[in-house]
Write a protein that holds these residues in place. Structure first.
Motif, mmCIF file in Angstrom:
data_model
loop_
_atom_site.group_PDB
_atom_site.id
_atom_site.type_symbol
_atom_site.label_atom_id
_atom_site.label_comp_id
_atom_site.label_asym_id
_atom_site.label_seq_id
_atom_site.Cartn_x
_atom_site.Cartn_y
_atom_site.Cartn_z
ATOM 1 N N THR A 1 57.774 56.273 45.588
ATOM 2 C CA THR A 1 57.216 55.615 46.389
ATOM 3 C C THR A 1 58.325 55.936 47.528
ATOM 4 O O THR A 1 57.620 56.400 48.764
ATOM 5 N N ASN A 2 59.664 56.768 47.665
ATOM 6 C CA ASN A 2 59.501 57.392 48.950
ATOM 7 C C ASN A 2 59.067 59.103 49.413
ATOM 8 O O ASN A 2 58.686 58.787 50.227
ATOM 9 N N ASN B 1 56.230 56.641 51.047
ATOM 10 C CA ASN B 1 56.991 56.587 52.090
ATOM 11 C C ASN B 1 56.807 57.006 53.531
ATOM 12 O O ASN B 1 56.638 57.273 54.593
ATOM 13 N N TRP B 2 57.391 58.233 52.989
ATOM 14 C CA TRP B 2 57.612 59.347 53.812
ATOM 15 C C TRP B 2 56.690 60.120 54.479
ATOM 16 O O TRP B 2 56.056 60.775 55.313
ATOM 17 N N ARG C 1 56.312 48.565 43.907
ATOM 18 C CA ARG C 1 56.668 50.028 44.312
ATOM 19 C C ARG C 1 55.506 51.111 43.764
ATOM 20 O O ARG C 1 54.537 50.163 42.818
ATOM 21 N N GLU D 1 61.709 61.385 41.524
ATOM 22 C CA GLU D 1 62.174 60.236 42.113
ATOM 23 C C GLU D 1 63.160 60.645 43.099
ATOM 24 O O GLU D 1 63.781 59.373 44.088
ATOM 25 N N ASP E 1 63.803 63.210 49.114
ATOM 26 C CA ASP E 1 64.547 62.745 50.536
ATOM 27 C C ASP E 1 63.575 62.335 51.161
ATOM 28 O O ASP E 1 62.890 62.885 52.276
ATOM 29 N N VAL E 2 63.364 61.152 51.458
ATOM 30 C CA VAL E 2 62.829 60.341 52.826
ATOM 31 C C VAL E 2 63.661 60.327 54.101
ATOM 32 O O VAL E 2 62.490 60.335 54.993
ATOM 33 N N ASN E 3 64.559 61.856 54.204
ATOM 34 C CA ASN E 3 64.872 62.273 55.940
ATOM 35 C C ASN E 3 64.659 63.166 55.959
ATOM 36 O O ASN E 3 64.838 63.965 57.063
#
Length: 442
Positions: free
Chosen positions: A244-245, A248-249, A403, A434, A437-439
């Protein structure tokens, strides 16, 4: 006038024959030294065959679509001079006089390490014309030095001018001479007792059935797959990863990535990055088997299975994948994928792989049991990313949420990779995916 036999040169370790696709020169055409005379196709890539002499093409011994063995004469070039010239003359059967033998022994005793490298030119994964190899031998250029020369020919091929420029630069002190270590003799293994292959059940075609001849590449792939199953004890481990991360990223940054890098950011380079990290953590997955010995590979070269327009598969290789950042990995993935689709891969692009990744999710499959790409010992199949309901654990309790998840299917050779290593490796890939890092900046 002398006649020169143009032979099909060696194209790589595993290439024994090639199909002529195009004649670039016709009978009567004048040919300059190192000119490309024809184009050929091996089981996976196309290449040119250059000529190492100047002259006139007087005879073509094969036509387009003919299959030619490595070392066979494919054309006759008429050159200035007397007699005939052969690219690979057979050794004289006459006995050498004692005095001449003594001279030969003295000359062999004075051979340097660079001369040792001459015998290894054919082992290089890159293609060099006979002319280039002759110049390299005469000038004492090692295989390592030759492979570091930037070629200006088609697909980066080293031409006569390239190697002559290298020689000039080296004499001027502009290049560094690479020392070549003597080759290590191959270790002999005990002969394997051959067993009769099981006979296939007879197939009867009725009058309404269509009989389709397999393509040459199809036959080679078929043979390679059967050979792999007969060689390796295939075992599979499956694990589900929450991506999911990553989903979205990528959705958030793919527009900016395209603007800045001019490249489409797919999921593949992100997955390749995670696989390369996991191999670094578990180096014994990056091995090959040779008889009763294990060869632990120093470099992490990831094979990337790609589908071709005709339905066949090809596996271009990302060299030293663990040394690439995400931008570099993306560029490498896109470049190889585009050139694979356009049938523009070079022989070097498909050699040297140490581990393979195949994306079965492209076709909607959620998992698979891929066959190992020999002589590697493992292969990872990436399943389709699905939006599914899942239990999400939080400090305040569990709840159901949507998810993005996918299955990772890991096939490995149980002769040398046990269940613990095979399972831990694919678990580590899952952990890296998993923990994305989304940032993260790109």
């Amino acid at each position: 006038m002398a006649k020169f036999e143009l032979k099909l040169p060696k194209m790589g370790e595993s290439v024994a024959e090639a199909t002529i696709t195009t004649w670039l020169k016709e009978v009567g055409d004048t040919i300059e030294m190192d000119d490309a005379v024809l184009e050929i196709a091996t089981d996976k890539v196309d290449s040119e065959v250059p000529c190492e002499v100047e002259g006139v093409l007087v005879e073509k011994l094969f036509e387009v679509d003919d299959v030619v063995k490595v070392g066979q004469t494919i054309a006759i070039i008429e050159t200035e001079g007397e007699g005939s010239v052969d690219t690979a003359p057979e050794e004289s059967k006459e006995e050498v006089a004692p005095a001449a033998a003594e001279v030969i022994e003295n000359e062999m005793a004075a051979v340097t390490e660079t001369a040792t490298a001459k015998a290894d030119f054919s082992e290089s994964s890159k293609f060099y014309s006979p002319l280039v190899k002759n110049i390299a031998t005469a000038e004492g250029i090692s295989v390592a030095e030759l492979e570091n020369i930037s070629g200006t020919g088609k697909d980066g091929r080293v031409t006569k001018n390239d190697i002559l420029q290298f020689v000039e630069d080296r004499k001027a002190g502009k290049t560094v001479v690479t020392k070549v270590e003597p080759a290590v003799a191959e270790q002999k293994t005990a002969p394997v007792k051959k067993t009769a292959a099981p006979k296939a059940a007879p197939v009867v075609a009725s009058g309404e059935d269509e009989i389709i001849e397999m393509t040459r590449m199809g036959k080679l792939i078929s043979h390679h797959m059967v050979e792999s199953v007969q060689t390796s004890a295939h075992v599979q481990s499956f694990i589900e990863a929450d991506v999911t991360n990553i989903w979205n990223w990528r959705k958030k940054v793919k527009g900016d990535f395209m603007k800045r890098e001019g490249e489409n950011l797919t999921f593949t380079p992100i997955f390749m990055e995670a696989v390369a990290k996991a191999i670094r953590d578990f180096p014994m997955i990056n091995i090959s088997v040779s008889g009763d010995t294990i060869i632990k590979k120093k470099n992490i070269n990831l094979g990337m299975a790609a589908a071709l327009a005709d339905g066949n598969l090809i596996v271009p290789v990302i060299k030293n994948a663990d040394q690439l950042n995400l931008v570099g990995m993306t560029k490498a993935v896109n470049d190889l994928a585009n050139r694979a689709r356009n049938n523009a891969l070079k022989p070097d692009d498909i050699q040297g792989g140490t581990y393979t990744v195949t994306n079965v999710g492209t076709f909607g499959s959620i998992m698979g049991t891929p066959i190992i790409n020999q002589p590697q010992v493992a292969i990872l199949a990436l399943g389709a990313i699905r939006k599914v309901p899942a239990v999400i654990e939080t400090p305040d309790g569990d709840f159901i949420g949507i998810r993005y998840k996918m299955f990772l299917s890991h096939s490995y050779d149980h002769r040398v990779v046990n269940g613990a290593l095979g399972g831990q490796f694919v678990q580590r890939v899952k952990d890296y995916l998993e923990a994305f890092d989304v940032n993260r900046e790109f």
